[in-house]
Scaffold this motif. Structure first.
Motif, short mmCIF file in Angstrom:
data_model
loop_
_atom_site.label_atom_id
_atom_site.label_comp_id
_atom_site.label_asym_id
_atom_site.label_seq_id
_atom_site.Cartn_x
_atom_site.Cartn_y
_atom_site.Cartn_z
N HIS A 798 -64.94 -85.58 -16.81
CA HIS A 798 -65.06 -85.45 -15.36
C HIS A 798 -64.81 -86.76 -14.64
CE1 HIS A 798 -66.58 -81.43 -15.99
NE2 HIS A 798 -67.52 -81.88 -16.79
N ASP A 799 -64.08 -87.67 -15.24
CA ASP A 799 -63.78 -88.94 -14.59
C ASP A 799 -62.55 -88.78 -13.70
OD1 ASP A 799 -62.40 -91.76 -14.47
OD2 ASP A 799 -64.49 -92.11 -15.04
N PRO A 800 -62.63 -89.17 -12.42
CA PRO A 800 -61.48 -88.96 -11.52
C PRO A 800 -60.24 -89.74 -11.92
CG PRO A 800 -63.17 -90.29 -10.46
CD PRO A 800 -63.78 -89.77 -11.71
N HIS A 801 -60.41 -90.92 -12.53
CA HIS A 801 -59.25 -91.71 -12.92
C HIS A 801 -58.47 -91.01 -14.04
CE1 HIS A 801 -61.96 -94.73 -11.06
NE2 HIS A 801 -60.83 -95.24 -10.62
N VAL A 802 -59.20 -90.40 -14.98
CA VAL A 802 -58.52 -89.68 -16.07
C VAL A 802 -57.83 -88.44 -15.51
CG1 VAL A 802 -58.89 -88.43 -18.22
CG2 VAL A 802 -60.08 -90.56 -17.82
N LEU A 803 -58.51 -87.71 -14.63
CA LEU A 803 -57.88 -86.52 -14.03
C LEU A 803 -56.63 -86.91 -13.24
CD1 LEU A 803 -61.04 -84.58 -12.79
CD2 LEU A 803 -59.80 -84.30 -14.91
N LEU A 804 -56.70 -88.03 -12.53
CA LEU A 804 -55.52 -88.50 -11.78
C LEU A 804 -54.38 -88.86 -12.73
CD1 LEU A 804 -54.21 -89.36 -9.12
CD2 LEU A 804 -55.33 -91.58 -9.36
N ALA A 805 -54.72 -89.49 -13.86
CA ALA A 805 -53.68 -89.84 -14.83
C ALA A 805 -53.02 -88.59 -15.41
CB ALA A 805 -54.28 -90.70 -15.94
N VAL A 806 -53.81 -87.56 -15.66
CA VAL A 806 -53.24 -86.31 -16.19
C VAL A 806 -52.33 -85.67 -15.14
CG1 VAL A 806 -53.79 -84.00 -17.03
CG2 VAL A 806 -55.16 -85.95 -17.76
N ALA A 807 -52.76 -85.71 -13.87
CA ALA A 807 -51.91 -85.16 -12.80
C ALA A 807 -50.58 -85.92 -12.72
CB ALA A 807 -52.65 -85.24 -11.46
N LYS A 808 -50.64 -87.25 -12.83
CA LYS A 808 -49.41 -88.04 -12.81
C LYS A 808 -48.54 -87.74 -14.04
CE LYS A 808 -50.36 -92.43 -12.06
NZ LYS A 808 -51.19 -93.65 -12.16
#
Length: 900
Positions: A798-808
């Protein structure tokens, strides 16, 4: 042919062993055999002497008692002046006169020693100094050179060249061994030559030799001499297909053993290692002896008490774990015979049996236990046809009509009209089930739903959910005036029935789709708890998100009247007026807030921001000066420095910063601002000095370390920047920000291998850091990024940085729908991360419509993000100090280059 290994190799030599003694060599003794030099009184270490005569010390101990009694009165021990060396009367009695005489002699010796003490100590001191002069320590030899280091200027120190690679060219550029794959023709050619060398000379068989009673020489009818490996039967040719299969197998084995590129460890999971073994070997995971003991113990339990259901269940599960499924089934069926009234035994038997047999077992269980709800549910689960499921559940309801679980399971399988009919019957059989009443009300028309809810209140007068549902029903049908009345009646009725009115439970019942119902609940809560700041805040946020500006301001006026000390309510009211363009009203609200909260830092700064945002710089300066005199804090001084800085008054900003640092030297933001102002003016030396002084006072400030490192990198001192980051990591262990900057420093310098090594160390020290994992994903090559993202999601789900990296990552693969979904998920988890909004907006600029872009921008403005690396780099730039959230979003998105 290998010789057999000698049994004595690797064992210690026996005592007294002399090498080569059997061939005439003689033993000799060296200094290493004797050992270091010893005093005469030290015990001799003669380990090889026979027992009883091991050491001279032992013999001395044996004769010590006799020697003590005999005095040495030999002439050689006699001196004319001192007499005998020993005491002539040591064997005589020691009397008081002797003690007095010894005391007198001791006093004389002490007196004589004091007379010579100063002279002796002076002589010893001179001898030590002379020895030190002749043989100085290494530290003293370089002391003069160390003193000269104080004269080295900082420019000379920084101009010292970096240590280069002192190895020769061959060591610096090693030539890697080149391996060329051997062609298959080579194997085929040498296979034929090998056959010629392994043939037997026919002349040898004439004289007995290798001749065997079987025809064909070495060829015997028994297998093993020549096995069908890579040779095709009947010919001497090489089977290329099997060669290829062997190569593929070998490659699979090597790939499975390759190291992990992140942590440097093998791909074997140490925690799941035993689990993997269990999956490969279809046997139990425990010791065989333990299994036997458990089996005997459970057998004893079954024989002692055959009507004990847990014994049969445990026995069956033990056999199931060991892989003996049929034995487990036989045991559990025997258990159903011994315990026919046990629900758990029947359910376990149904679980272990295959499909059709399980149905027969459940049917038999129903005959023994016709009132068991769990067995009926299991029987319905075993059916695959919907009609069969309905038939089973209806049969179950005939036997157990008051089971809510059965009614819910049956209703879920029906169409809406049939479900409404069934629910009408269900509430008759289970009148105390709130879920059934509410489900029936949702399926009925408006008039019938009101009747249903009235009946539900009569049957269950203590449940608040029925009242909330009734209020939502009225609101959904446009009767908003009835909502507040229903809530009031609900409170009165619940109190009359002795129900505790819990404020948190009521607020949790608020649904976004029932705005009037929620507003009525908040209104009643504020009547009961008028001085609760938390209730006013929740009501204010509700009005802000779902109401109008007028309703919000009216609520805030009431709020500050009841809670005048709540600064946040005053600030919300002033901000609402300011956003509406009514600056004088915002000033008046803040003036009232000053009266209620004198010398409040938050209100002072809010007033300064209001004036500065509306270009009233002189009024902002006067407010800050007044705040510094009446309510001086570090934040007030910081805002003062920043105001002068953004307005271009660098000298005034520096003067205020120096004054602030005299009072608040442990506030890192002041040191940061001082260094940034100097750096902006091009004074790199003074900026470096400011950062270093700040780090002495605030060694745990991560931004200060980063600013100093980037300053050194900016002026070309890469080695110094690297050393600063290493020092910062020592002072601040397990800091992801410092590790991330170290990795990026090496990457910017072109040292990608060192960057990967540092990232592996960083992930070992901070395994749950989403920032590091998100960076590690894009350090990998494109084929490995997806695997790395899976590892990152396992560690930081649930870390936003990891979720953002997956989106990128999805964005880079042109999976537009998935990327948009992950962007939505990121901004939902952390709406304060400005970088996520910027990437989302950039994504929509390239792949979205105008409506989607405006939606992202509107949501970002409502969220008002304040954090994020890229976001802060733009928002904290003094050139953008008056930019709105939407403008900053556009600027950050423009800086993004999607080269990932």
């Amino acid at each position: 042919m290998n010789k057999k290994k000698k049994p004595f190799l690797g064992m210690p030599a026996p005592l007294g062993y002399v090498p080569g003694l059997g061939r005439g060599a003689t033993g000799f003794t060296t200094r290493s055999d004797i050992g270091p030099a010893r005093d005469a009184n030290d015990p001799v270490d003669d380990r090889h002497a026979p027992p009883g005569k091991r050491t001279v010390g032992d013999q001395m101990k044996k004769s010590q008692a006799a020697d003590d009694d005999d005095e040495d009165l030999n002439d050689t021990n006699y001196d004319e002046f001192n007499g005998y060396a020993g005491s002539l009367f040591s064997s005589g009695p020691y009397e008081k006169d002797d003690e007095e005489a010894d005391a007198i002699y001791a006093a004389l010796d002490k007196r004589m020693d004091e007379r010579r003490k100063e002279r002796r100590e002076q002589r010893e001191k001179e001898e030590i100094e002379k020895y030190r002069m002749e043989r100085p320590k290494i530290q003293q030899q370089f002391s003069d050179l160390k003193r000269k280091l104080a004269e080295v200027t900082e420019e000379e120190w920084l101009s010292i060249p970096e240590v280069g690679d002192a190895r020769n060219k061959r060591q610096r550029n090693p030539r890697y061994e080149k391996l060329t794959p051997v062609p298959d023709s080579f194997f085929a050619k040498h296979l034929q030559t090998g056959e010629n060398h392994t043939s037997v000379d026919p002349r040898q068989t004439q004289f007995g030799g290798l001749n065997t009673p079987y025809p064909g020489g070495l060829n015997t009818p028994y297998p093993g001499g020549m096995t069908p490996g890579l040779m095709t039967p009947g010919t001497g040719e090489l089977d290329m297909r099997k060669i290829g299969q062997a190569r593929n197998t070998l490659m699979d084995m090597r790939l499975s053993q390759v190291s992990d590129s992140v942590s440097g460890q093998t791909v074997v999971d140490p925690k799941g290692y035993l689990t993997d073994l269990n999956s490969m070997i279809p046997t139990h995971g425990g010791d065989i002896n333990d299994i036997k003991k458990a089996r005997l113990l459970l057998k004893s339990v079954r024989e002692t008490n055959p009507h004990h259901p847990p014994a049969w269940i445990a026995s069956a599960r033990l056999e199931e774990v060991t892989g003996k499924l049929q034995v487990a089934r036989n045991l559990i069926m025997k258990g159903t015979e011994m315990c026919p009234k046990s629900e758990d035994v029947w359910l376990e038997a149904a679980r272990l049996q295959p499909g059709d047999t399980a149905k027969a077992v459940v049917a038999q269980a129903v005959r023994h236990l016709p009132q068991s709800v769990r067995i009926y549910i299991r029987a319905a689960e075993l059916e695959t046809d919907i009609r069969a499921k309905k038939r089973v559940l209806r049969k179950a309801l005939e036997h157990v009509p008051n089971s809510v679980r059965l009614w819910k399971a049956a209703v879920e399988l029906e169409e809406p009209e049939d479900a409404r009919i069934m629910l009408s019957r269900a509430v008759e059989c289970c009148p105390t089930s709130v879920e059934l009443w509410l489900a029936l009300a949702r399926l009925e028309t408006y008039e019938n739903a009101r009747k249903v809810l009235n009946k539900a209140r009569e049957n269950i007068p203590t449940d608040r959910h029925i009242w909330i549902t009734a209020a939502k029903l009225e609101e959904a049908n446009g009767n908003t005036q009835m909502v507040e009345k229903i809530i009031d009646r609900a409170i009165t009725s619940l109190r009359a029935n002795g129900v505790e009115i819990n404020r948190e439970q009521w607020i949790q019942c608020v649904a976004h789709n029932a705005l009037e119902c929620a507003r009525a609940i908040y209104a009643y809560a504020l009547q009961v708890f008028p001085s609760k700041k938390s209730v006013w805040l929740r009501a204010a946020y509700f009005e802000k998100n779902h109401g109008t500006r007028e309703s919000l301001e009216a609520l805030l006026q009431r709020a500050v009247a009841h809670c005048p000390k709540a600064e946040v309510l005053w600030l919300m009211g002033a901000k609402s007026k300011w956003l509406a363009g009514d600056v004088p009203a915002a000033r008046s609200i803040l003036a009232l807030a000053f009266q209620a909260n004198p010398n409040s830092e938050e209100i002072w700064l809010a007033a300064v921001k209001l004036e500065s945002e509306n270009n009233e710089y002189e009024r902002a300066r006067r407010l800050l000066a007044k705040a510094r005199s009446s309510a001086p804090t570090a934040r007030v001084f910081m805002k003062s420095v920043k105001l002068e800085w953004v307005l271009g008054n660098i000298a005034a900003a520096q003067e205020l910063c120096e004054e602030a640092l005299k009072h608040y030297e442990d506030f890192p933001k002041l040191w940061m601002m001082k260094g940034q102002i100097e750096e902006q003016e091009g004074l790199m030396e003074r900026a470096r000095e400011a950062y270093n002084q700040g780090l002495k006072k605030c060694p745990h400030s991560t931004p200060l370390w980063l600013l100093l490192s980037r300053l050194e990198e900016k002026v070309g001192q890469l080695t110094r920047a690297r050393a600063i980051l290493e020092k910062s990591r020592l002072k601040n262990p397990k800091n992801p920000g410092l590790w991330l900057e170290s990795v990026r420093l090496e990457y910017r310098a072109g040292l990608k291998n060192i960057a990967n090594t540092l990232m592996a160390k960083a992930l070992q020290e901070c395994p749950n850091s989403g920032v590091l994992w998100s960076e590690a994903i894009f350090l990998e090559a494109r084929p490995q990024r997806k695997t790395k993202s899976v590892d990152a999601l396992k560690k930081c789900e649930h870390d936003p940085h990891v979720l953002l990296a997956v989106a990128k990552l999805f964005w880079s693969e042109r999976k537009i729908t998935k990327a948009r979904e992950w962007f939505h998920r990121t901004v939902k988890i952390d709406s304060d991360l400005g970088d996520a909004w910027a990437f989302f907006y950039k994504f929509e600029l390239q792949h979205g419509t105008e409506e989607q872009r405006e939606e992202v921008r509107r949501r970002c403005e409502n969220a008002e993000p304040r954090h994020g690396e890229l976001w802060c780099a733009v928002s904290k730039d003094i050139a953008n100090w008056q930019r709105k959230i939407g403008e900053i979003l556009v600027l950050v998105a423009a800086h993004i280059r999607n080269t990932f």
